[in-house]
Design an enzyme around this catalytic site. Structure first.
Site, PDB file in Angstrom:
ATOM      1  N   GLU A   1       0.832  -1.195   0.000  1.00  0.00           N
ATOM      2  CA  GLU A   1       0.000   0.000   0.000  1.00  0.00           C
ATOM      3  C   GLU A   1       0.869   1.247   0.000  1.00  0.00           C
ATOM      4  O   GLU A   1       0.617   2.194  -0.736  1.00  0.00           O
ATOM      5  CB  GLU A   1      -0.936   0.013   1.223  1.00  0.00           C
TER       6      GLU A   1
ATOM      7  N   HIS B   1     -10.787  -5.162   9.888  1.00  0.00           N
ATOM      8  CA  HIS B   1     -11.429  -4.988   8.589  1.00  0.00           C
ATOM      9  C   HIS B   1     -12.717  -4.198   8.700  1.00  0.00           C
ATOM     10  O   HIS B   1     -13.495  -4.161   7.770  1.00  0.00           O
ATOM     11  CB  HIS B   1     -11.740  -6.359   7.958  1.00  0.00           C
TER      12      HIS B   1
END
Lengths: 375, 482
Positions: free
Chosen positions: A98, A167
């Site tokens: 990322e 998440h």
């Protein structure tokens, strides 16, 4: 598009019901004839896909990158068909980094491209947040206007279903606190299309917070919103439902919950005004304040953690600008102040439900026994 | 006696650990799954331990012969253990790879460190048979002049900070060759993504001493509008992206910009600079990896100057410097003497050609020494010996070394030297004095450039602020323009 297909399939009698279309008994013939003026339906997923497709088609500088966006058609199939249509130079499958691909996106934006960077979920944006804040958000200011960053960071944000603490985190407040960024949170398909197109065209870095559970939901879309030049203004909230007794602000999935709560409240004689924020930064303070000046009561709803959240900012805005208009303390509904648990029963308790919104609205209207303060 | 006891104990220990396994083996009908494990039999083990009690591994010949005896199926799997198993080349994901029956670990360090390319010796004389890119007299003099300017600029600004006239400064002393020679090897179309110790690149491209001074003083004339600390220069006009304080974040930016150049099929590349410390950042890894995977025209130039503030390279990494990391990512790399201007010039020139014509990244490790302190907030004598610093400052000065070379070519003399130095000093003094007097950025610049178009809330805040200043002027400095 899908709505059209379903209508055609359902043109014969009973199959109307099997197609799942919530349509009161209208003969098949007239359904066919009124095809052009009746509302079409579109899932949020298709809305995002079509917005990406149209913007990539209109501007060759727009390109998409992220994990699984190409061959896999997108982790949530948002970028379906784009690799095939635009090729690997414009739809980039990145290695798992990322920090890396966000930095690369920012660098490409520095030099004139218009990247759309997809995070598989915004939880993973934590590994790239230095580039989002320090390289994207602040660059225009630090370089005195020499470096602009026309980049969009998008992906699902907030709670899904049974995905646990790492998440399910909502980052709206995190990004919205940073000057230099714009932060958008669509709810319906029309929001998704209009706001994503606006985000891609915007010269500033935009954080675009989607919601995984909304991807599959269908919403009616107007013909205007299907046009390729359709765009929604950034920084304007939408009044989804007008009311006069209490204002309920919400964004993303919670808008749906707020609307359901408003339905329930109507039966109890409370007319709630539901505001779909659409834009977390800039926040449409004038719309919210105008609404509260009308209703005199406010309930803010969000899925994320309460402390320093979006609701806290809205409350302060009201206190600063419309204090005299408040007839009751501001009610804040937010997620439980715990990392998200996995077990379904615990998860349900950790995320706001429709009933929580209803009770809060009633409290604001002094129509229920006051609850003990929750720590 | 002791040896015997040790041997027998070792045998017993070995046997105890193996017995369980062997009973499993005899029960199992399939041998092929054990192909790559060294499972000793009783007989081979005892023989092995008598010969070498400390050995944990069995003799391969004994193992294979006993295996062949015990199972017909296994025989197909084994060839001579001494050769690379040419019959066993399989397509794992990633391509064909030859098997070997020798369990050999690749050593953590090479037998010999990667060689360092240099063209000029320590006295600035061309090394015999050295290969390098020729430099014209005009180019060489510009290079030398800029190196002197950079060196002088550093001295003056450092002093200015010590006198309290600017708040902060970081010198480039000892790295003048890297700065100027690398810039000289590029064209003005090549994009530069600096760390913060490369003002020489900007100087080469035409940034004036006045512009440097304006940024350091953060005044109205600063093209950075006084938004950042001193030395955070940036200029779109010179294709030099604004310095950011974050370490190594410019590396993935450079790769992204290079991708942009690649898509546009421009005849240009990107160069990005970083120090030895920057190679520890995650961004270094991600940038090199992605540059190789996406085949972009970028030059990664590492100024390995031995120190990251007080952290020496021995505490930064355990590899043979930075050049060997290139291979880890599939990137062509070279190690260069960073204090040799001609070597830097040649290697960057070659790197640029490869980067653009082959559309690939190149890694250059320039070995050098950070003669100055990390910045004006640092006193490096606290963590390294003063005589070490002085030795590098004088005996290994890259500026003096290059001067010796241009003098030996007859392109320079002491008159030219004193004239240059005097000119630069005069210009610098003037630039600093003027910059000091220029007023600071007006209040409006507090609120601009946050976004492309100023948002409503900022416009409101600016109005409110002006109101407040108007009502309470005594609370605000008189010399800051409204």
């Amino acid at each position: 598009m899908l709505g059209v297909i379903r209508r055609k399939i359902g043109a014969g009698g009973s199959s109307l019901l099997t197609s799942g279309w919530s349509f009161q008994s209208r003969p098949a013939v007239s359904a066919w004839r009124s095809y052009s003026s009746a509302a079409k339906e579109m899932t949020v997923r298709d809305a995002l896909n079509s917005a990406l497709d149209e913007e990539m088609s209109a501007d060759p500088k727009v390109f998409l990158m992220g994990e699984e966006v190409g061959e896999y058609q997108g982790a949530y199939k948002i970028s379906k068909g784009l690799l095939e249509k635009y090729g690997p130079e414009r739809v980039l499958d990145t290695p798992i980094t990322e920090a890396g691909f966000t930095g690369i996106g920012v660098g490409a934006a520095y030099y004139g491209l218009r990247p759309v960077v997809e995070f598989m979920t915004f939880n993973f944006s934590m590994q790239a947040i230095d580039h989002i804040i320090n390289s994207a958000a602040k660059s225009n200011y630090m370089s005195a206007g020499q470096i602009s960053v026309p980049i969009v960071f998008r992906g699902p944000n907030g709670a899904a279903a049974g995905v646990g603490a790492q998440h399910s985190h909502c980052f709206a407040a995190w990004f919205a606190s940073c000057p230099g960024l714009k932060v958008l949170a669509p709810y319906s398909s029309e929001d998704a299309r209009g706001l994503l197109k606006a985000a891609i065209r915007d010269p500033d870095p935009v954080v675009f917070l989607e919601n995984e559970l909304l991807y599959g939901e269908s919403f009616p879309v107007s013909a205007e919103s299907l046009d390729s030049s359709f765009c929604l203004p950034i920084g304007k909230a939408k009044i989804e439902r007008e009311g006069k007794d209490v204002t309920i602000t919400a964004f993303s999935k919670m808008v749906g919950y707020a609307l359901k709560a408003a339905e329930i409240l109507t039966k109890e004689g409370i007319s709630a005004e539901v505001i779909n924020l659409r834009s977390i930064r800039p926040l449409d303070r004038s719309t919210i304040n105008a609404s509260v000046r009308k209703t005199n009561r406010l309930v803010t709803v969000e899925e994320g953690f309460p402390q320093h959240g979006v609701g806290a900012e809205i409350c302060t805005s009201i206190v600063e600008e419309s204090f005299g208009y408040l007839d009751a303390p501001v009610e804040r509904i937010a997620g439980a102040d715990v990392p998200m648990p996995y077990a379904a029963n615990l998860e349900r308790l950790a995320v706001p439900q429709v009933e929580d919104i209803v009770r809060a609205a009633k409290r604001a209207c002094y129509r229920s026994v006051p609850l003990a303060a929750v720590a | 006696m002791a040896v015997c006891l040790r041997t027998s104990r070792a045998i017993i220990n070995c046997l105890q650990s193996k017995v369980g396994l062997l009973s499993m083996i005899s029960q199992s009908s399939c041998w092929s799954s054990l192909t790559h494990h060294c499972e000793p039999t009783f007989s081979s083990l005892r023989a092995q331990n008598v010969r070498d009690p400390d050995a944990n591994f069995c003799d391969k010949a004994t193992l294979y012969s006993s295996r062949r005896f015990e199972s017909v199926k296994a025989e197909k799997q084994f060839n001579s253990p001494d050769e690379v198993d040419h019959y066993q080349i399989l397509d794992f994901p990633g391509g064909k790879v030859a098997f070997t029956s020798e369990m050999r670990f690749i050593s953590e360090s090479p037998v010999e460190r990667a060689h360092c390319y240099r063209v000029l010796d320590n006295d600035g004389q061309l090394i015999l048979r050295s290969k390098f890119k020729k430099v014209s007299e005009e180019m060489a003099i510009k290079m030398y002049s800029d190196m002197v300017t950079l060196q002088t600029m550093d001295a003056f600004f450092y002093e200015a900070q010590r006198q309290g006239r600017i708040s902060f400064y970081a010198t480039t002393i000892g790295e003048e060759a890297i700065n100027i020679a690398s810039a000289a090897a590029l064209t003005f179309d090549d994009l530069v993504f600096p760390q913060y110790r490369e003002p020489g690149v900007l100087l080469w491209r035409g940034f004036t001493l006045k512009e440097f001074a304006n940024q350091c003083f953060g005044n109205k004339a600063d093209n950075g509008k006084g938004r950042q600390m001193p030395i955070h220069y940036g200029s779109n006009k010179h294709n030099y992206f604004t310095v950011a304080a974050t370490i190594a974040t410019q590396l993935p930016h450079a790769v992204g910009a290079a991708y942009s150049l690649k898509m546009d099929r421009r005849n240009a590349c990107v160069i990005t600079y970083f120090g030895d410390g920057g190679t520890s950042e995650g961004d270094f890894h991600a940038a090199l990896n992605l540059a190789a995977v996406r085949e972009v025209p970028v030059i990664f130039l590492c100024r390995n100057n031995g120190w990251a503030i007080s952290t020496p390279t021995t505490d930064q990494f355990r590899s043979d410097g930075v050049v060997v990391k290139g291979r880890g990512y599939g990137i062509r790399s070279i190690r260069v003497d960073g204090n040799d201007a001609l070597a830097i010039y040649s290697s960057v020139h070659a790197a640029r050609e490869m980067a653009i014509s082959e559309q690939r990244p190149i890694l250059i490790e320039a070995l050098t020494y950070r003669v100055g302190h990390h910045s004006t907030s640092d006193d490096s004598t606290k963590y390294r010996p003063v005589d070490e610093i002085e030795w590098w400052r004088s005996a290994r000065d890259p500026v003096a070394r290059f001067r010796k070379w241009i003098e030996s070519n007859g392109w320079w003399c002491s008159e030219a030297e004193s004239e240059l130095r005097n000119n630069v000093k005069t210009q610098l003094l003037q630039a600093i004095q003027e910059a000091e007097k220029v007023e600071k950025s007006p209040l409006a610049e507090l609120f601009t450039d946050v976004y492309d178009v100023p948002p409503l809330n900022l416009s409101e805040q600016e109005k409110l602020l002006r109101e407040t200043i108007r009502r309470h002027p005594q609370d605000y400095p008189q010399d800051v323009p409204i």
